[in-house]
Each structure stands twice: as C-alpha cells, then as structure tokens.
Design a protein around this motif. Structure first.
Motif, PDB file in Angstrom:
ATOM      1  N   ASP A  79      34.828  47.265  24.617  1.00 32.73           N
ATOM      2  CA  ASP A  79      35.013  47.600  26.159  1.00 32.73           C
ATOM      3  C   ASP A  79      34.502  46.603  27.007  1.00 32.73           C
ATOM      4  OD1 ASP A  79      36.123  50.517  26.205  1.00 32.73           O
ATOM      5  OD2 ASP A  79      34.773  50.778  24.760  1.00 32.73           O
ATOM      6  N   ALA A  80      33.690  45.903  26.304  1.00 26.30           N
ATOM      7  CA  ALA A  80      32.822  44.591  27.053  1.00 26.30           C
ATOM      8  C   ALA A  80      32.359  43.563  26.025  1.00 26.30           C
ATOM      9  CB  ALA A  80      31.544  45.157  27.782  1.00 26.30           C
ATOM     10  N   VAL A  81      32.268  42.470  26.389  1.00 33.70           N
ATOM     11  CA  VAL A  81      31.994  41.362  25.547  1.00 33.70           C
ATOM     12  C   VAL A  81      30.961  40.449  26.084  1.00 33.70           C
ATOM     13  CG1 VAL A  81      32.455  39.115  24.603  1.00 33.70           C
ATOM     14  CG2 VAL A  81      33.935  41.003  24.473  1.00 33.70           C
ATOM     15  N   VAL A  82      29.691  40.247  25.628  1.00 33.92           N
ATOM     16  CA  VAL A  82      28.655  39.341  25.975  1.00 33.92           C
ATOM     17  C   VAL A  82      28.642  38.051  25.063  1.00 33.92           C
ATOM     18  CG1 VAL A  82      26.165  39.141  26.561  1.00 33.92           C
ATOM     19  CG2 VAL A  82      27.459  41.410  26.766  1.00 33.92           C
ATOM     20  N   ASN A  83      28.548  36.767  25.701  1.00 31.06           N
ATOM     21  CA  ASN A  83      28.326  35.679  24.817  1.00 31.06           C
ATOM     22  C   ASN A  83      26.808  35.207  25.173  1.00 31.06           C
ATOM     23  OD1 ASN A  83      28.616  33.666  23.251  1.00 31.06           O
ATOM     24  ND2 ASN A  83      29.800  32.179  24.850  1.00 31.06           N
ATOM     25  N   LEU A  84      25.987  35.237  24.113  1.00 31.64           N
ATOM     26  CA  LEU A  84      24.831  34.650  24.452  1.00 31.64           C
ATOM     27  C   LEU A  84      24.456  33.392  23.491  1.00 31.64           C
ATOM     28  CD1 LEU A  84      22.859  37.926  23.860  1.00 31.64           C
ATOM     29  CD2 LEU A  84      23.530  36.962  25.837  1.00 31.64           C
ATOM     30  N   ILE A 116      40.456  42.644  27.639  1.00 36.05           N
ATOM     31  CA  ILE A 116      39.041  43.217  28.047  1.00 36.05           C
ATOM     32  C   ILE A 116      38.619  42.582  29.302  1.00 36.05           C
ATOM     33  CG2 ILE A 116      36.498  43.304  27.380  1.00 36.05           C
ATOM     34  CD1 ILE A 116      37.591  42.942  24.492  1.00 36.05           C
ATOM     35  N   ASP A 117      38.156  43.414  30.280  1.00 36.58           N
ATOM     36  CA  ASP A 117      37.842  42.793  31.641  1.00 36.58           C
ATOM     37  C   ASP A 117      36.338  42.300  32.015  1.00 36.58           C
ATOM     38  OD1 ASP A 117      40.609  43.313  32.720  1.00 36.58           O
ATOM     39  OD2 ASP A 117      39.987  45.289  32.976  1.00 36.58           O
ATOM     40  N   THR A 118      35.564  42.915  31.065  1.00 38.00           N
ATOM     41  CA  THR A 118      34.178  42.711  31.349  1.00 38.00           C
ATOM     42  C   THR A 118      33.560  41.638  30.170  1.00 38.00           C
ATOM     43  OG1 THR A 118      33.839  44.860  31.989  1.00 38.00           O
ATOM     44  CG2 THR A 118      31.938  43.735  31.285  1.00 38.00           C
ATOM     45  N   LEU A 119      33.218  40.556  30.798  1.00 39.48           N
ATOM     46  CA  LEU A 119      32.595  39.500  29.899  1.00 39.48           C
ATOM     47  C   LEU A 119      31.271  38.746  30.853  1.00 39.48           C
ATOM     48  CD1 LEU A 119      32.536  37.511  27.860  1.00 39.48           C
ATOM     49  CD2 LEU A 119      34.303  36.063  28.946  1.00 39.48           C
ATOM     50  N   ALA A 151      38.838  36.471  35.090  1.00 41.19           N
ATOM     51  CA  ALA A 151      38.614  36.294  36.545  1.00 41.19           C
ATOM     52  C   ALA A 151      37.227  36.918  36.962  1.00 41.19           C
ATOM     53  CB  ALA A 151      39.555  37.083  37.403  1.00 41.19           C
ATOM     54  N   GLY A 152      36.936  38.063  36.275  1.00 47.08           N
ATOM     55  CA  GLY A 152      35.725  38.986  36.737  1.00 47.08           C
ATOM     56  C   GLY A 152      34.564  38.600  35.928  1.00 47.08           C
ATOM     57  N   ALA A 153      34.554  37.558  35.093  1.00 49.03           N
ATOM     58  CA  ALA A 153      33.447  37.086  34.348  1.00 49.03           C
ATOM     59  C   ALA A 153      32.291  37.022  35.100  1.00 49.03           C
ATOM     60  CB  ALA A 153      33.859  35.916  33.406  1.00 49.03           C
ATOM     61  N   ILE A 154      31.034  37.161  34.487  1.00 47.41           N
ATOM     62  CA  ILE A 154      29.893  37.154  35.192  1.00 47.41           C
ATOM     63  C   ILE A 154      28.915  36.271  34.349  1.00 47.41           C
ATOM     64  CG2 ILE A 154      27.677  38.296  35.807  1.00 47.41           C
ATOM     65  CD1 ILE A 154      29.405  40.847  36.045  1.00 47.41           C
ATOM     66  N   VAL A 155      28.401  35.120  35.049  1.00 49.00           N
ATOM     67  CA  VAL A 155      27.658  34.138  34.413  1.00 49.00           C
ATOM     68  C   VAL A 155      26.257  34.331  34.750  1.00 49.00           C
ATOM     69  CG1 VAL A 155      27.262  31.634  34.258  1.00 49.00           C
ATOM     70  CG2 VAL A 155      29.665  32.460  34.434  1.00 49.00           C
ATOM     71  N   PRO A 214      31.514  41.284  39.869  1.00 42.38           N
ATOM     72  CA  PRO A 214      32.455  40.380  39.079  1.00 42.38           C
ATOM     73  C   PRO A 214      32.696  39.223  39.725  1.00 42.38           C
ATOM     74  CG  PRO A 214      33.208  42.651  39.418  1.00 42.38           C
ATOM     75  CD  PRO A 214      31.971  42.590  40.675  1.00 42.38           C
ATOM     76  N   GLY A 215      32.752  38.295  38.749  1.00 41.06           N
ATOM     77  CA  GLY A 215      33.243  36.735  39.005  1.00 41.06           C
ATOM     78  C   GLY A 215      32.122  36.125  39.725  1.00 41.06           C
TER      79      GLY A 215
END
Length: 326
Positions: A79-84, A116-119, A151-155, A214-215
């Motif tokens: 449902d969500a992805v996190v890249n660390l 998936i929309d949440t990254l 588009a809605g990725a959060i940095v 988002p974004g």
C-alpha cells in the motif's frame, strides 16, 4: 506498544539500516505490516522484535537497475513504499549514480507500475543538481526521478542524522579514544542542524499514513544549529575527554581525502570535503512554508537530550566515569 494490525502493507527499502530500523519500528507500532527489502535478509533478524509474530518480513532486493525484478517483486501488493537506501562513499558497483540516482528511479518506476500512490523518498539537505559533489547531484537526480514518476511522492531531506548507531558522533568519539587530536575540516565552521533518527523515522511514518502534503519536499533538522567545531566540543564534553581540535585548511583536507578514500573504510573522501564547504541546515523557505518537523507536528529532540544516552561507552570508565574530563 504495537497497535492492532490495520491490514496495510509498507515496503521499506533499506529497512535494516541505521534509519531503516527506526522506520520499521514506527510503522509496526502503528499496525502496519512491514516488508523490509534489503540486500541481505539473513542480517535483518534484529527487526523482528519491533512487531508481533509475522508482522515484519525481510525480503531480498537490490535497487541497482540490473536487479529491477527484485524491486518489482518487493513492492507487489504493498500500500506504500519507502526508499531509504543511500551511501556516504562509493565502493565497487555501489556508486552514487547507481544507488542514489538510478536506484531511486527504479523504485519509483516499480511503485508506479504497481499502481501505488504513496512513496516516501529519503534524500538529504544539500541535494542540488548543481552541487560540486557527486553525492549532492545524485541525491537531486533521485528526487527528480521519483517526483516525475509518482506525482504525490514525498521527499525527506534531513541534516546530519544522529542516534545510537550513527556514523558521525560515534566515529569521532571512537577516534577521540585513540588520538589526542581531532581534525576540523575547513576550520570547523560548517554549520549543521543534527536531527535525531527517531524524529526522522516519525516524519517518514506520518508521511506514509497520509499526514504529510503529497508532492512536497520536507527539510528535517533538530532544534540546534551548531558548527562542526561546536559538535566536536559537545561530543568531547559528553564523553569526558580533552582533545586538541586542529583546523585543517580546505586544500590540505582535499589532499588527505585523496589518500584516505583509497584505504579500507574510507574515513574521508574528496566528495565529503566538497559537501563540507556548504552549511547543512534547514532553509528559510522550508521554515516559512511549514516543510519541517514542526510542520508535521513533531517536536525535535536536542543533541544534549540524546548524546549521553549512547556515547557513554567512549568515556574512560564507561558509564561509571565521573564528569571530570580526562
């Protein structure tokens, strides 16, 4: 205390690392099932106590482009992805371009492909396409790839992250046990805004659960802005040791870095010297726009409140050392 499982799954790339373990714990405490995507699942057993039986699963994945299939497999059903995933120095095939630029793109492409929309992408203050450092340019390239594809990725851009397993205060405290002199690169005037690892993990978890815009690019810093020299002074005070703080001119630091980066462990690299030429603090724009820990409703912990809790092994007599400096 772990909340009841909420039926949602988050894939965390780099979940067994320094920051990763705190992110995994923060998500597990919220009731998320967590899939920790790591290169060595056999070395991720320390994550299991953070959740109930079966809540946390380590899977093999490598975000370098040639292993794209492993990334797509890791995000399947999430449902969500996190890249660390990130590196401080290059080694073999683990280059800044492969890991921080192309790797972030691979994660974003797999996330988008899976619908998936949440990254949430971990970057760093100092990410800049015009940076003189490969590290800064690769972080900026990774951000651009992620935001272009999701588009809605959060940095999240933290300053120097500190905590029990950090590679900053622990490294210099270990050096202080052996050497009577500590180097101050460029005179030690570079400013940092050290941020506690638990606060960064909380910010990531809030973003995953939809409490961030988002974004948006967030800049994460603690309550203290300190120069490199002031950080060293606080560290020495905490471990109760007196050491000479010796300024090292930029030119000399560059020469030393060329030698040290070729040795095992890469204590200092030319790229790191370039990054140290610029302050590493939250920007005025981020503060004004609420793109900070405060904007996420998080009150950051100070260095003074945390350092003593994990630097005590570097004192002369460990936890039994009196406050007098040695």
């Amino acid at each position: 205390m772990t909340a009841p499982l909420n039926g949602k799954l988050a894939t965390v790339f780099g979940g067994s690392g320094f920051l990763g373990r705190y992110v995994v714990r923060a998500l597990a405490q919220r009731g998320w099932r967590v899939r920790a995507a790591v290169r060595r699942p056999d070395l991720a057993g320390h994550l299991q106590p953070y959740g109930v039986v079966g809540q946390i699963q380590a899977v093999q994945a490598n975000i370098r482009p040639e292993y794209r299939w492993s990334v797509e497999r890791a995000v399947e059903g999430a449902d969500a992805v996190v890249n660390l995933v990130g590196i401080l120095a290059e080694s073999g095939r683990q280059t800044f371009a492969a890991v921080q630029a192309n790797g972030a793109r691979v994660v974003a492409e797999a996330t988008a492909k899976a619908g998936i929309d949440t990254l949430v992408q971990l970057s760093a203050i100092g990410a800049d396409p015009a940076s003189a450092a490969d590290y800064g340019r690769s972080k900026a390239a990774g951000e651009a790839s992620v935001r272009e594809r999701v588009a809605g990725a959060i940095v999240m851009r933290p300053s120097i992250v500190f905590g029990p397993e950090d590679q900053f205060f622990n490294r210099f405290a270990a050096l202080a046990r052996l050497s009577p002199v500590l180097p101050l690169i460029g005179g030690g005037e570079t400013k940092f805004q050290p941020v506690y690892v638990g606060d960064v993990a909380e910010a990531v978890a809030r973003a995953v659960e939809g409490r961030a815009t988002p974004g948006t690019v967030y800049e994460l810093g603690g309550p203290d802005v300190k120069s490199f020299k002031e950080c060293m002074e606080l560290m020495l005070e905490t471990i109760g040791r007196r050491r000479i703080l010796a300024p090292v001119p930029w030119g000399v630091a560059q020469v030393q870095a060329r030698i040290l980066q070729a040795l095992p462990g890469a204590l200092l690299t030319v790229d790191q010297v370039e990054m140290l030429k610029h302050d590493n603090v939250v920007s005025a724009a981020a503060i004004a726009e609420g793109r900070t820990l405060g904007g996420l409703g998080i009150e950051p912990k100070s260095l003074a409140a945390v350092l003593a809790g994990y630097l005590w092994p570097y004192r002369v007599h460990g936890q039994f050392t009196k406050s007098r400096a040695a």
